[in-house]
Design a protein around this motif. Sequence first.
Motif, PDB file in Angstrom:
ATOM      1  N   SER B   5     -45.623 -29.213 -22.731  1.00 13.49           N
ATOM      2  CA  SER B   5     -44.242 -28.825 -22.423  1.00 13.49           C
ATOM      3  C   SER B   5     -43.440 -30.025 -21.912  1.00 13.49           C
ATOM      4  O   SER B   5     -42.255 -30.165 -22.224  1.00 13.49           O
ATOM      5  CB  SER B   5     -44.232 -27.710 -21.375  1.00 13.49           C
ATOM      6  OG  SER B   5     -44.945 -28.108 -20.225  1.00 13.49           O
ATOM      7  N   ARG B   8     -42.535 -32.282 -24.808  1.00 12.78           N
ATOM      8  CA  ARG B   8     -41.449 -31.666 -25.597  1.00 12.78           C
ATOM      9  C   ARG B   8     -40.109 -31.943 -24.918  1.00 12.78           C
ATOM     10  O   ARG B   8     -39.123 -32.260 -25.578  1.00 12.78           O
ATOM     11  CB  ARG B   8     -41.673 -30.158 -25.726  1.00 12.78           C
ATOM     12  CG  ARG B   8     -42.668 -29.770 -26.804  1.00 12.78           C
ATOM     13  CD  ARG B   8     -42.552 -28.306 -27.165  1.00 12.78           C
ATOM     14  NE  ARG B   8     -42.962 -27.448 -26.084  1.00 12.78           N
ATOM     15  CZ  ARG B   8     -44.174 -26.894 -25.957  1.00 12.78           C
ATOM     16  NH1 ARG B   8     -45.077 -27.117 -26.890  1.00 12.78           N
ATOM     17  NH2 ARG B   8     -44.465 -26.127 -24.938  1.00 12.78           N
ATOM     18  N   LYS B   9     -40.098 -31.795 -23.585  1.00 10.09           N
ATOM     19  CA  LYS B   9     -38.879 -32.086 -22.820  1.00 10.09           C
ATOM     20  C   LYS B   9     -38.452 -33.537 -23.013  1.00 10.09           C
ATOM     21  O   LYS B   9     -37.280 -33.834 -23.211  1.00 10.09           O
ATOM     22  CB  LYS B   9     -39.179 -31.911 -21.316  1.00 10.09           C
ATOM     23  CG  LYS B   9     -38.800 -30.594 -20.713  1.00 10.09           C
ATOM     24  CD  LYS B   9     -39.473 -30.449 -19.353  1.00 10.09           C
ATOM     25  CE  LYS B   9     -38.920 -31.403 -18.305  1.00 10.09           C
ATOM     26  NZ  LYS B   9     -38.012 -30.795 -17.352  1.00 10.09           N
ATOM     27  N   LEU B  75     -37.960 -24.960 -28.774  1.00 12.88           N
ATOM     28  CA  LEU B  75     -37.963 -24.726 -27.323  1.00 12.88           C
ATOM     29  C   LEU B  75     -37.339 -23.382 -26.982  1.00 12.88           C
ATOM     30  O   LEU B  75     -37.832 -22.655 -26.118  1.00 12.88           O
ATOM     31  CB  LEU B  75     -37.212 -25.851 -26.608  1.00 12.88           C
ATOM     32  CG  LEU B  75     -37.935 -27.193 -26.518  1.00 12.88           C
ATOM     33  CD1 LEU B  75     -37.025 -28.266 -25.927  1.00 12.88           C
ATOM     34  CD2 LEU B  75     -39.187 -27.078 -25.662  1.00 12.88           C
ATOM     35  N   GLU B  76     -36.248 -23.044 -27.675  1.00  9.11           N
ATOM     36  CA  GLU B  76     -35.579 -21.770 -27.397  1.00  9.11           C
ATOM     37  C   GLU B  76     -36.508 -20.595 -27.711  1.00  9.11           C
ATOM     38  O   GLU B  76     -36.601 -19.645 -26.930  1.00  9.11           O
ATOM     39  CB  GLU B  76     -34.286 -21.685 -28.232  1.00  9.11           C
ATOM     40  CG  GLU B  76     -33.442 -20.456 -27.967  1.00  9.11           C
ATOM     41  CD  GLU B  76     -32.811 -20.420 -26.581  1.00  9.11           C
ATOM     42  OE1 GLU B  76     -32.794 -21.455 -25.892  1.00  9.11           O
ATOM     43  OE2 GLU B  76     -32.354 -19.326 -26.181  1.00  9.11           O
ATOM     44  N   LYS B  78     -39.798 -20.614 -27.807  1.00  8.71           N
ATOM     45  CA  LYS B  78     -40.894 -20.596 -26.823  1.00  8.71           C
ATOM     46  C   LYS B  78     -40.409 -20.057 -25.481  1.00  8.71           C
ATOM     47  O   LYS B  78     -41.096 -19.277 -24.828  1.00  8.71           O
ATOM     48  CB  LYS B  78     -41.465 -22.008 -26.641  1.00  8.71           C
ATOM     49  CG  LYS B  78     -42.411 -22.410 -27.750  1.00  8.71           C
ATOM     50  CD  LYS B  78     -43.147 -23.682 -27.421  1.00  8.71           C
ATOM     51  CE  LYS B  78     -44.188 -24.019 -28.468  1.00  8.71           C
ATOM     52  NZ  LYS B  78     -45.306 -23.089 -28.511  1.00  8.71           N
ATOM     53  N   ASN B  79     -39.226 -20.495 -25.077  1.00 10.08           N
ATOM     54  CA  ASN B  79     -38.704 -20.056 -23.778  1.00 10.08           C
ATOM     55  C   ASN B  79     -38.396 -18.567 -23.768  1.00 10.08           C
ATOM     56  O   ASN B  79     -38.632 -17.886 -22.781  1.00 10.08           O
ATOM     57  CB  ASN B  79     -37.460 -20.872 -23.407  1.00 10.08           C
ATOM     58  CG  ASN B  79     -37.816 -22.314 -23.083  1.00 10.08           C
ATOM     59  OD1 ASN B  79     -38.970 -22.614 -22.789  1.00 10.08           O
ATOM     60  ND2 ASN B  79     -36.855 -23.198 -23.144  1.00 10.08           N
ATOM     61  N   SER B  81     -39.866 -16.350 -25.538  1.00  5.72           N
ATOM     62  CA  SER B  81     -41.115 -15.587 -25.600  1.00  5.72           C
ATOM     63  C   SER B  81     -41.860 -15.606 -24.266  1.00  5.72           C
ATOM     64  O   SER B  81     -42.827 -14.877 -24.091  1.00  5.72           O
ATOM     65  CB  SER B  81     -42.012 -16.110 -26.725  1.00  5.72           C
ATOM     66  OG  SER B  81     -42.479 -17.393 -26.385  1.00  5.72           O
ATOM     67  N   ALA B  82     -41.418 -16.437 -23.326  1.00  6.75           N
ATOM     68  CA  ALA B  82     -42.078 -16.472 -22.008  1.00  6.75           C
ATOM     69  C   ALA B  82     -41.647 -15.306 -21.123  1.00  6.75           C
ATOM     70  O   ALA B  82     -42.215 -15.096 -20.059  1.00  6.75           O
ATOM     71  CB  ALA B  82     -41.781 -17.797 -21.304  1.00  6.75           C
ATOM     72  N   ARG B  83     -40.602 -14.586 -21.524  1.00  3.69           N
ATOM     73  CA  ARG B  83     -40.192 -13.381 -20.779  1.00  3.69           C
ATOM     74  C   ARG B  83     -39.728 -12.333 -21.794  1.00  3.69           C
ATOM     75  O   ARG B  83     -38.546 -12.248 -22.101  1.00  3.69           O
ATOM     76  CB  ARG B  83     -39.079 -13.697 -19.788  1.00  3.69           C
ATOM     77  CG  ARG B  83     -38.633 -12.460 -18.989  1.00  3.69           C
ATOM     78  CD  ARG B  83     -37.536 -12.750 -17.989  1.00  3.69           C
ATOM     79  NE  ARG B  83     -38.006 -13.505 -16.860  1.00  3.69           N
ATOM     80  CZ  ARG B  83     -37.457 -14.643 -16.430  1.00  3.69           C
ATOM     81  NH1 ARG B  83     -36.421 -15.146 -17.036  1.00  3.69           N
ATOM     82  NH2 ARG B  83     -37.962 -15.263 -15.393  1.00  3.69           N
ATOM     83  N   LYS B  84     -40.686 -11.576 -22.292  1.00  5.16           N
ATOM     84  CA  LYS B  84     -40.322 -10.598 -23.333  1.00  5.16           C
ATOM     85  C   LYS B  84     -39.638  -9.375 -22.732  1.00  5.16           C
ATOM     86  O   LYS B  84     -38.745  -8.804 -23.337  1.00  5.16           O
ATOM     87  CB  LYS B  84     -41.562 -10.202 -24.134  1.00  5.16           C
ATOM     88  CG  LYS B  84     -42.085 -11.364 -24.973  1.00  5.16           C
ATOM     89  CD  LYS B  84     -43.198 -10.957 -25.900  1.00  5.16           C
ATOM     90  CE  LYS B  84     -43.950 -12.179 -26.398  1.00  5.16           C
ATOM     91  NZ  LYS B  84     -44.840 -12.776 -25.372  1.00  5.16           N
ATOM     92  N   VAL B  85     -40.072  -8.967 -21.536  1.00  4.50           N
ATOM     93  CA  VAL B  85     -39.395  -7.849 -20.861  1.00  4.50           C
ATOM     94  C   VAL B  85     -38.332  -8.453 -19.940  1.00  4.50           C
ATOM     95  O   VAL B  85     -38.650  -9.192 -19.012  1.00  4.50           O
ATOM     96  CB  VAL B  85     -40.385  -6.993 -20.032  1.00  4.50           C
ATOM     97  CG1 VAL B  85     -39.658  -5.841 -19.352  1.00  4.50           C
ATOM     98  CG2 VAL B  85     -41.511  -6.488 -20.911  1.00  4.50           C
ATOM     99  N   LYS B  86     -37.080  -8.149 -20.240  1.00  6.73           N
ATOM    100  CA  LYS B  86     -35.979  -8.756 -19.476  1.00  6.73           C
ATOM    101  C   LYS B  86     -35.679  -7.938 -18.210  1.00  6.73           C
ATOM    102  O   LYS B  86     -36.064  -6.776 -18.111  1.00  6.73           O
ATOM    103  CB  LYS B  86     -34.696  -8.803 -20.336  1.00  6.73           C
ATOM    104  CG  LYS B  86     -34.885  -9.398 -21.721  1.00  6.73           C
ATOM    105  CD  LYS B  86     -35.146 -10.881 -21.679  1.00  6.73           C
ATOM    106  CE  LYS B  86     -35.394 -11.436 -23.076  1.00  6.73           C
ATOM    107  NZ  LYS B  86     -36.150 -12.687 -23.056  1.00  6.73           N
ATOM    108  N   ARG B 100     -27.377 -22.692 -18.800  1.00  5.13           N
ATOM    109  CA  ARG B 100     -28.158 -21.562 -19.333  1.00  5.13           C
ATOM    110  C   ARG B 100     -27.889 -21.329 -20.814  1.00  5.13           C
ATOM    111  O   ARG B 100     -28.600 -20.566 -21.455  1.00  5.13           O
ATOM    112  CB  ARG B 100     -27.822 -20.269 -18.558  1.00  5.13           C
ATOM    113  CG  ARG B 100     -28.211 -20.267 -17.105  1.00  5.13           C
ATOM    114  CD  ARG B 100     -28.129 -18.856 -16.527  1.00  5.13           C
ATOM    115  NE  ARG B 100     -26.835 -18.232 -16.706  1.00  5.13           N
ATOM    116  CZ  ARG B 100     -25.801 -18.360 -15.869  1.00  5.13           C
ATOM    117  NH1 ARG B 100     -25.925 -19.109 -14.810  1.00  5.13           N
ATOM    118  NH2 ARG B 100     -24.654 -17.756 -16.115  1.00  5.13           N
TER     119      ARG B 100
END
Lengths: 248, 215
Positions: B5, B8-9, B75-76, B78-79, B81-86, B100
């Motif tokens: 990660s 990638r940054k 990146l978008e 992946k990011n 998918s790191a919080r599927k339930v909002k 943001r």
Amino acid sequence: MNLKLKIWRQKNANSSGEMVDYNISDVSPDMSFLEMMDVLNNELISKDQDPISFDHDCREGICGMCSMHINGRPHGPDDLVTTCQLHMRKFKDGDTIIIEPFRADAFPVIKDLVVDRSAFDRIQQAGGFVSINTSGNTQDANTIPIAKENADKAFDAATCIGCGACVATCKNASAMLFVSAKVSQFSLLPQGKVEAKDRVLNMVKQMDEEGFGNCTNTGACEVECPKGISLENIARMNREYLKASIKD
Amino acid sequence: MIESSILRKVAMALSGLFLILFLAQHFTINFTSVFSEDLFNKLSHFMGTNPLVQFILQPILIFGVIFHFVMGFILEIKNRSARKVKYSYQSGSSSSWISRNMFFSGVVILSFLGLHFYDFWVPEIKYKYIEFLPEDPERYYEELVHKFHSPGRVAFYSISFVFLSLHLMHGFVSSFKSVGVNNKYSNTIKTMAIAFSVIVPLGFIFIAIFHHLNG
């Protein structure tokens, strides 16, 4: 105060949850937020209903266990406090309070407001420590000269309680503030430099494996951190990681 | 692709800084069109015919642009998918809107680049490498002015540059943080970044409006 609460209820890790409305009356402004939750739970138990599960332990802002997302912010509307240090005087009579668990795929919900934050433990286990020979010949730490500036920065980083508010607030659910604090607290000190390279590589690798998102430097983590951990730590970790990757 | 990660940054940051350098050069040349038709033609002719620029720097630039956008999309995804339930409710008060919404401003800039390539780069490639027309060192200024006759195009360019300004406002400083820069120069870098993010896009808007009104 009389309040309306909208609280996430979820039976277990496999079920889908929903927001449930509760009304609570005669809330004292001097109560802590968790005491208000205790009162609500007592009411639910007296009505033979399932009490709301939530994490808590020391209730002194030290252990990092409390984890609620209150009115859109981890640990609620007050700055630099954990949920257990939040008091009901921060709310007004008639307010509606929305309470959810910390949301991140790496922090799965176990029940109601309780999330599994063992991903942080695994990151710590990957390198968040100093290996030291405790055979009796260990050098007294106080005899090792350390620049005041570095000692202060290391101490500030070490105040991270690992509550996960940084992950909870980050739009990408990134854990970089937590990991960078744990990397920094050691890398700034001579005792931690010996293993600095392996530490940063292993901890970042574990962080990536846990499924946290990427940091995009929005700075939300720094704002919401109850211990005021600085974004400066992330830049330091990036530096450490790049140095370690080049040497590797 | 890149697994780490942080790498990638860093890759995102370096490609962004490279594009910022290109933007500065592009702006400098374009701005000469406001006060000297001759100088603009000379510089454009040099850039359009110099083999080093055409066959080395231009492919590197195109790779840089594509890389930055592709990495941005990766990146978008992946990011997200790191919080599927909002959250049902999330306060946005702890960070700026633009920090943001870099992906959103990036998509606006990408759509602008589509039109920009269609306007300038595609005709240029066709002129030189498909139709093999004889080089005319005086043609560049006229081509530029001609494109800004349309008020719709000027408006779209201007709106796009506002988004470019917002994108730079966060991206410039963020790039330095991503490569680990956080020292006594950080405040200077921030000031420079804000100045660049305002002056360059505003300058591009000025150039478009100037040629629309004077063309």
